[in-house]
Scaffold this active site. Structure first.
Site, PDB file in Angstrom:
ATOM      1  N   GLU A 333       0.813  -1.227   0.000  1.00 17.79           N
ATOM      2  CA  GLU A 333       0.000   0.000   0.000  1.00 17.79           C
ATOM      3  C   GLU A 333       0.846   1.277   0.000  1.00 17.79           C
ATOM      4  OE1 GLU A 333      -2.796  -0.395   3.249  1.00 17.79           O
ATOM      5  OE2 GLU A 333      -3.836  -2.051   2.261  1.00 17.79           O
ATOM      6  N   GLU A 462      -6.032 -10.577  -1.439  1.00 13.82           N
ATOM      7  CA  GLU A 462      -6.841 -10.424  -0.215  1.00 13.82           C
ATOM      8  C   GLU A 462      -8.323 -10.434  -0.543  1.00 13.82           C
ATOM      9  OE1 GLU A 462      -5.487  -7.060   2.107  1.00 13.82           O
ATOM     10  OE2 GLU A 462      -3.379  -7.509   1.677  1.00 13.82           O
TER      11      GLU A 462
END
Ligand code: XIL
Length: 586
Positions: A333, A462
Site C-alpha cells: 500500500e 486479499e
C-alpha cells in the site's frame, strides 16, 4: 407462476429449518439466587466479591438468567454440570455452542478485554483470541453468540462457559449446542477447492489468510481443529492475516516474535501448502518504537537509521524462512489514494507515494514521489529481501488498483519503473476487497494482462466481497479469471469464516460454523470447470477415426455435429475440442 411461487415457499421453508439444537441451560428451573461455581482454570483463588448466580433478566423480570460478576479473576468461568445421562462425548458430537449474552453499560472498572472460552472439564474446546480485541457488539442488549469448537476426548461431567477478563459483569441465557451442517464433506477431497486447482497442474495456488484468532498457536498445531481442517483441505497456500506484520513480529527493536510464523510454516509443510509472507514494509500496524503515526516519521529518525531498521527487519525475517516462504508482499500500500496528478500529460508515466514513516523518513530520490520525498525505501526493501532469499518471489501489494482508474495506472507505472531500474520484483498483488456490485471483470482482466506484458505475475492477494444477492456470481467470475489468466498465479481469500473477517459484510466463503456458503460452491464450480477443460484424454492412435466429428468450443458447447473431419480446418480461427482433444485452427 403459481408453481414457481409454491416452489419458492417450499424452498424457503426448507432453508429456514433450524439446525438440530440441544438446550443445556435456560435457568428457568432454578430458584433466583442459586449459585453456580466459579472456577479459576489455573487454580488460583477467585477474586473476592465475584459470583455467578441465577437472577432475573435485566430486560424482562419473567425470565431467569445467569448473572456473572468477576472481580480480579482472570481466567475464571462459571461451571455447569452436564445434564444427567448426557456425556462429554455427546457434547462433542455437536460442532458449535450458542448462547445469549447481555453486557450492562456501567460497571466499576469496566474492562472490555472479552473473549469467550469453553472448557469440557479441564480441556479447552474453544477460546476466542484476537490481537485487536474486536468490537463485541452493543451493551445493554441481548446478543446471540455462536462459536464452532474443537472436540476433545474426555470423561468430564461438567463444562465451563464464560468470558475471559479479570473485571467484568455479564449475563448469560439459553446455553445450547447446535449441530451445524457444513453443506459439503471436506473429508472427501473431490468436494474441496484445492483438489481442482492441483488437478489442473498449472502450479497455481488457492490460498487463505489464517485468522487473527489463530494467534493462539495451539490451534495451528492441532490438525483436528475444525478451522485447521477447513483450511488445509481446501487451500494449498496460507498467509498470516496479521501476525507477521511489523508490530507483531518485531514488537520492540531487535526482538522478534517468531512463534506464530514458525507454527504457520510447520502447518503448511505438514499439509503440502505454500506460505505467502505478509508484509515487510507498510505504513500500518507498526510498533510505536518505529513510529506512532501512520503518515509521519514521529521519532524523527535519520534516513540512515530508518534504512537500518528496515534492513534488519527484512533481512532477519526473510533469511529465517529462506526456502520456506515462497513469496513476500515486500512493500504494501505505498501509493497515495489520490493520483489526480496523473491527469497532467506530463505525469502520465508517474506515480505518487503516500506519506508514511518510510516515504517521509528515507531519502529523497524520486522527484515525482509524494511531496518530493522518498521512493528509495521501495528499492531498498526489495533488495534486502532478495539478498536474504534470492529464490523468493517478491511482490508489491495494493488496493484500489484492481480494475482500472488512475491509481491502477500509477501502480502499473511504479511496477514498470522498478523493472526498468532492475529492482528484483516478480509480481504485483491486487488486494480485491470488493464492495457488492463494483467488480468490473473486463477491467480486472486488462489490468492482469498488462502486468503480463511486463513479465510480472499477478496474485489476487486479499479477496473478499461484501455480501449481496450477487456475491456467489462475483466470486465465480473472479475464480474464472484467476484460472484463465496465465500470469495470475495465486488467489488468496482474506479469511476463512465470516465470523472472523475484518469486514462485517459477510464477505467470505464460509459462515460462522464453517459451513460452505453459495460463494464456496461458485468458486468450486469455476475451479472444476477449468479442470474439466484441462483434461484432454490420452490420444489413442489405435482408435479407428470416424470421418465425421462433433466439434465443441472451449466452454464445452457443441458448435457442430457430424462435421467432416477435414472441414474443421475451415472453422474460424480459434481452439476447438474434437474427439476430446484440443485442435487449434489458425
Ligand atoms: C487487516 C486485517 O484483516 C485486520 O485483522 C487488521 O485489524 C487490519 O488489517 N490491507 C492489507 C491487510 O494489506 O493487511 C489488511 O488486513 C487489510 C487491508
Amino acid at each position: 407462476m403459481k408453481k414457481i411461487c409454491f416452489l419458492a415457499v417450499l424452498l424457503s421453508l426448507f432453508t429456514a429449518l433450524p439446525a438440530e439444537e440441544y438446550l443445556l441451560y435456560d435457568f428457568e428451573n432454578y430458584e433466583i439466587g442459586t449459585k453456580f461455581n466459579l472456577k479459576n482454570v489455573p487454580g488460583r483463588p477467585v477474586g473476592e466479591g465475584s459470583y455467578a448466580v441465577v437472577a432475573a433478566d435485566p430486560t424482562d423480570s419473567n425470565n431467569k438468567v445467569l448473572h456473572v460478576l468477576l472481580v480480579n479473576s482472570w481466567d475464571t468461568y462459571p461451571e455447569y454440570p452436564l445434564p444427567d445421562g448426557f456425556t462429554a462425548a455427546d457434547f462433542c458430537t455437536y460442532q458449535s455452542v450458542a448462547f445469549s449474552l447481555y453486557r450492562p453499560q456501567v460497571l466499576p472498572k469496566n474492562n472490555d478485554y472479552m473473549q469467550t472460552a469453553v472448557w469440557l472439564g479441564d480441556k479447552k474446546v474453544y477460546q476466542e483470541e484476537h490481537p485487536n480485541y474486536p468490537d463485541q457488539g452493543p451493551r445493554d442488549t441481548w446478543l446471540e453468540k455462536r462459536y464452532a469448537f474443537t472436540p476433545v476426548e474426555t470423561e468430564a461431567s461438567n463444562f465451563l462457559l464464560g468470558l475471559h477478563s479479570d473485571n467484568m459483569e455479564y449475563y448469560l441465557d439459553n446455553i445450547r449446542l447446535v449441530r451445524a451442517e457444513k453443506g459439503y464433506d471436506y473429508t472427501d477431497e473431490t468436494q474441496t477447492l484445492r483438489y481442482y486447482v492441483e488437478k489442473c497442474g498449472n502450479g497455481k495456488h488457492i490460498g487463505v489468510a489464517t485468522p487473527s484468532s489463530w494467534k493462539n498457536v495451539i490451534d495451528l498445531n492441532n490438525d483436528l481443529h475444525d478451522m485447521s481442517q477447513t483450511v488445509f483441505r481446501n487451500f494449498n497456500m496460507v498467509v498470516a492475516e496479521d501476525n507477521m506484520k511489523f508490530a507483531y513480529i518485531e514488537p520492540s527493536q531487535g526482538n522478534f516474535e517468531f512463534g506464530y510464523t514458525d507454527a504457520l510454516v510447520a502447518f503448511a509443510e505438514r499439509h503440502g501448502m505454500e506460505v505467502r509472507g505478509h508484509t515487510l514494509c507498510w505504513h500500518k500496524q507498526l510498533p510505536d518504537w518505529v513510529t506512532t503515526s501512520e503518515d509521519r516519521n514521529s521519532h524523527n529518525y535519520s534516513s540512515d537509521s530508518l534504512l537500518s531498521i528496515l534492513r534488519n527487519h527484512i533481512t532477519t525475517i526473510v533469511s529465517r524462512y529462506k526456502g520456506q516462504i515462497a513469496e513476500w508482499d515486500v512493500v504494501n500500500e505505498c501509493l497515495a489514494d489520490d493520483q489526480g496528478n496523473l491527469r497532467n500529460p506530463a505525469n502520465k508515466d508517474k506515480y505518487f507515494l503516500r506519506p508514511s514513516v518510510w516515504s517521509k523518513g528515507i531519502g529523497a530520490k524520486l522527484e515525482w514521489s509524494y511531496d518530493n520525498t522518498g521512493g528509495d525505501f521501495i528499492d531498498s526493501a526489495f533488495f534486502y529481501a532478495h539478498r536474504a532469499d534470492p529464490d523468493a518471489k517478491l511482490f508489491l501489494n495494493d488496493y484500489g488498483v484492481e480494475c482500472g482508474g488512475r491509481k491502477a495506472d500509477a501502480y502499473y507505472n511504479l511496477a514498470k519503473h522498478l523493472i526498468e531500474k532492475k529492482i528484483p520484483i516478480h509480481g504485483v498483488g491486487l488486494q480485491c476487497h470488493f464492495d457488492a456490485g463494483v467488480l468490473d471483470s473486463a477491467g480486472l482482466v486488462r489490468q492482469i494482462q498488462r502486468f503480463q506484458e511486463l513479465g510480472l505475475e499477478v496474485v489476487i492477494t486479499e479477496l473478499d466481497i461484501a455480501s449481496s444477492g450477487k456475491q456467489a456470481d462475483e466470486f465465480r467470475t473472479i475464480a474464472n479469471i484467476f484460472m484463465e489468466q496465465e500470469n495470475c498465479s495465486n488467489m488468496v481469500l482474506w479469511g476463512v469464516s465470516d465470523r472472523d473477517s475484518w469486514r462485517n459484510s459477510s464477505p467470505l466463503l464460509f459462515d460462522a460454523d464453517l459451513a460452505a456458503k453459495p460463494a464456496f460452491f461458485a468458486v468450486r464450480d469455476a475451479l472444476k470447470r477449468q479442470y474439466v477443460l484441462s483434461v484432454a484424454p490420452v490420444p489413442n492412435d489405435a482408435r479407428p477415426q470416424s470421418p465425421y466429428v462433433d466439434v465443441y468450443n472451449l466452454a464445452g458447447q457443441k458448435i457442430a455435429s457430424g462435421m467432416r473431419r477435414e472441414s474443421v480446418n475451415f472453422l474460424p480461427t480459434g481452439i476447438y475440442i474434437v474427439d476430446g482433444e484440443k485442435v487449434m485452427v489458425r
